[in-house]
Scaffold this motif. Structure first.
Motif, PDB file in Angstrom:
ATOM      1  N   ALA A  50       0.834  -1.196   0.000  1.00  0.00           N
ATOM      2  CA  ALA A  50       0.000   0.000   0.000  1.00  0.00           C
ATOM      3  C   ALA A  50       0.877   1.257   0.000  1.00  0.00           C
ATOM      4  O   ALA A  50       0.562   2.252  -0.653  1.00  0.00           O
ATOM      5  CB  ALA A  50      -0.924  -0.005   1.213  1.00  0.00           C
ATOM      6  N   GLY A  51       1.993   1.208   0.706  1.00  0.00           N
ATOM      7  CA  GLY A  51       2.855   2.383   0.827  1.00  0.00           C
ATOM      8  C   GLY A  51       3.994   2.421  -0.179  1.00  0.00           C
ATOM      9  O   GLY A  51       4.998   3.091   0.032  1.00  0.00           O
ATOM     10  N   LEU A  52       3.849   1.672  -1.279  1.00  0.00           N
ATOM     11  CA  LEU A  52       4.945   1.532  -2.240  1.00  0.00           C
ATOM     12  C   LEU A  52       4.932   2.637  -3.293  1.00  0.00           C
ATOM     13  O   LEU A  52       3.915   2.903  -3.916  1.00  0.00           O
ATOM     14  CB  LEU A  52       4.840   0.174  -2.943  1.00  0.00           C
ATOM     15  N   LYS A  53       6.091   3.272  -3.478  1.00  0.00           N
ATOM     16  CA  LYS A  53       6.228   4.205  -4.599  1.00  0.00           C
ATOM     17  C   LYS A  53       6.769   3.424  -5.804  1.00  0.00           C
ATOM     18  O   LYS A  53       7.696   2.625  -5.640  1.00  0.00           O
ATOM     19  CB  LYS A  53       7.211   5.329  -4.233  1.00  0.00           C
ATOM     20  N   PRO A  54       6.232   3.656  -7.009  1.00  0.00           N
ATOM     21  CA  PRO A  54       6.715   2.902  -8.178  1.00  0.00           C
ATOM     22  C   PRO A  54       8.153   3.261  -8.509  1.00  0.00           C
ATOM     23  O   PRO A  54       8.574   4.411  -8.343  1.00  0.00           O
ATOM     24  CB  PRO A  54       5.755   3.339  -9.305  1.00  0.00           C
ATOM     25  N   GLY A  55       8.921   2.275  -8.936  1.00  0.00           N
ATOM     26  CA  GLY A  55      10.300   2.509  -9.342  1.00  0.00           C
ATOM     27  C   GLY A  55      11.294   2.547  -8.202  1.00  0.00           C
ATOM     28  O   GLY A  55      12.485   2.762  -8.425  1.00  0.00           O
ATOM     29  N   GLU A  56      10.837   2.298  -6.994  1.00  0.00           N
ATOM     30  CA  GLU A  56      11.736   2.273  -5.849  1.00  0.00           C
ATOM     31  C   GLU A  56      12.644   1.043  -5.883  1.00  0.00           C
ATOM     32  O   GLU A  56      12.297   0.039  -6.500  1.00  0.00           O
ATOM     33  CB  GLU A  56      10.919   2.224  -4.563  1.00  0.00           C
ATOM     34  N   ARG A  57      13.761   1.115  -5.194  1.00  0.00           N
ATOM     35  CA  ARG A  57      14.630  -0.059  -5.198  1.00  0.00           C
ATOM     36  C   ARG A  57      14.014  -1.158  -4.328  1.00  0.00           C
ATOM     37  O   ARG A  57      13.327  -0.865  -3.357  1.00  0.00           O
ATOM     38  CB  ARG A  57      16.050   0.319  -4.746  1.00  0.00           C
ATOM     39  N   PRO A  58      14.248  -2.423  -4.704  1.00  0.00           N
ATOM     40  CA  PRO A  58      13.608  -3.531  -3.989  1.00  0.00           C
ATOM     41  C   PRO A  58      13.953  -3.473  -2.506  1.00  0.00           C
ATOM     42  O   PRO A  58      15.118  -3.298  -2.143  1.00  0.00           O
ATOM     43  CB  PRO A  58      14.213  -4.769  -4.650  1.00  0.00           C
ATOM     44  N   GLN A  59      12.938  -3.595  -1.674  1.00  0.00           N
ATOM     45  CA  GLN A  59      13.125  -3.437  -0.236  1.00  0.00           C
ATOM     46  C   GLN A  59      13.375  -4.776   0.442  1.00  0.00           C
ATOM     47  O   GLN A  59      12.679  -5.755   0.165  1.00  0.00           O
ATOM     48  CB  GLN A  59      11.883  -2.792   0.374  1.00  0.00           C
ATOM     49  N   LEU A  60      14.362  -4.761   1.324  1.00  0.00           N
ATOM     50  CA  LEU A  60      14.703  -5.939   2.114  1.00  0.00           C
ATOM     51  C   LEU A  60      13.462  -6.495   2.810  1.00  0.00           C
ATOM     52  O   LEU A  60      13.184  -7.689   2.739  1.00  0.00           O
ATOM     53  CB  LEU A  60      15.769  -5.551   3.149  1.00  0.00           C
TER      54      LEU A  60
END
Lengths: 176, 176
Positions: A136-146
DNA sequence: CATCGCATGTAATAGGTTACATGATTAT
DNA sequence: ATAATCATGTAACCTATTACATGCGATG
């Protein structure tokens, strides 16, 4: 000696103090991958710093030291990550308990399989909620989160465990 | 201290010598659940015998001693098996490597995910063959076999790992 | 009679756990 | 002021790994 590589990796991902790392080990990392108490973390950080694989990049209040992985450290980390999987050296208490089920009588076995299935089902529920929240809190194009990768991994692992336990229960019932 | 319970469980399933147990640890058990070298097995067997949790039931050539779990040992094993899962104390090198992926650059990350996916896919193939073979030789009504349960568990675990790696690859590709 | 696998062990070192310990800063 | 949390450490003990070691019995 995986602890040093865990530290190398975490400090490569994000510079942190020993205290920060200790907290990370009590979260996803300690739950699924690797655990260490602060009494091992601090000596290992000092050893890594002595070998110039990490370095102090900031100092704060109460003797807080923030470390980051050096170029030499990143090389060592990369080398280790690309090493092929070692076979036959597992050490997993949960899995061991599943294997040893067969030494119990059928009634105990069913009870324990039920317990494992329920436990994994609860974890699946918990992690599904975590995944929904993270996405839900994801911005597009962000680096993959641990955290997102970890949650997905845990989710799939627990689904597999749950399904296995249900399969085993069926099997025990059928063999009566 | 899972080694003693691993031994208790294996000897409850089937009386064996230290040498037999050593071999079992190099098979399914060592691959998925727990590994120990003979230099830990023998001292632990002696300790367990001193505590009357196991006993010598047969002696053979070359100093071979066959142990079996005593009633007290079975009780201790049962107690331990029913203990709830301990959270946050994981120690799994493979999983750690997956988590630390995020500290690499995208190119290395893709390469490693590919490697993990391939490795798990190979394991799935191998274990599928094992399962087919085991099921072919099955007599109906037999007691659930340790090997068959283990193979199914490994199969499902590797499927989950493979699918996760493929999911992660998609995700890395999408975030470019 | 030599070689391979069976069968068990000791010793040195490394890594991990548990108990104990201390002081600084922030929040109430 | 007081408690909670931050932040790091030492020491004793236990568990695990690695290198070294020995002898018996079966097979060719």
């Amino acid at each position: 000696m995986s602890l040093r590589h865990a530290l190398l990796g975490m400090l490569a991902y994000e510079p942190s103090s020993g205290y920060d790392l200790k907290k990370a080990f009590t979260r996803e990392l300690g739950e699924y991958a690797w655990h260490a108490p602060h009494t091992r973390i601090y000596p290992e950080l000092n050893a890594l710093a002595d070998e110039h694989l990490i370095e102090v990049v900031d100092e704060g209040a109460r003797g807080r030291r923030v470390y980051a992985t050096t170029d030499a450290g990143r090389e060592e980390l990369r080398r280790w990550l690309f090493l092929p999987t070692e076979h036959g050296k597992a050490r997993n208490t949960d899995t061991l308990k599943l294997f040893l089920l067969t030494s119990l009588d059928s009634e105990d076995m069913r009870a324990l399989l039920r317990q494992h299935a329920d436990e994994s089902a609860r974890e699946v529920e918990k992690l599904t909620a975590v995944v929904v929240e993270l996405d839900a809190g994801l911005k597009p194009g962000e680096r993959p989160q641990l955290g997102r990768m970890a949650a997905e991994f845990g989710l799939r692992l627990h689904q597999a465990r749950r399904d296995w336990a249900l399969w085993a229960l069926d099997r025990v019932a059928a063999s009566r």
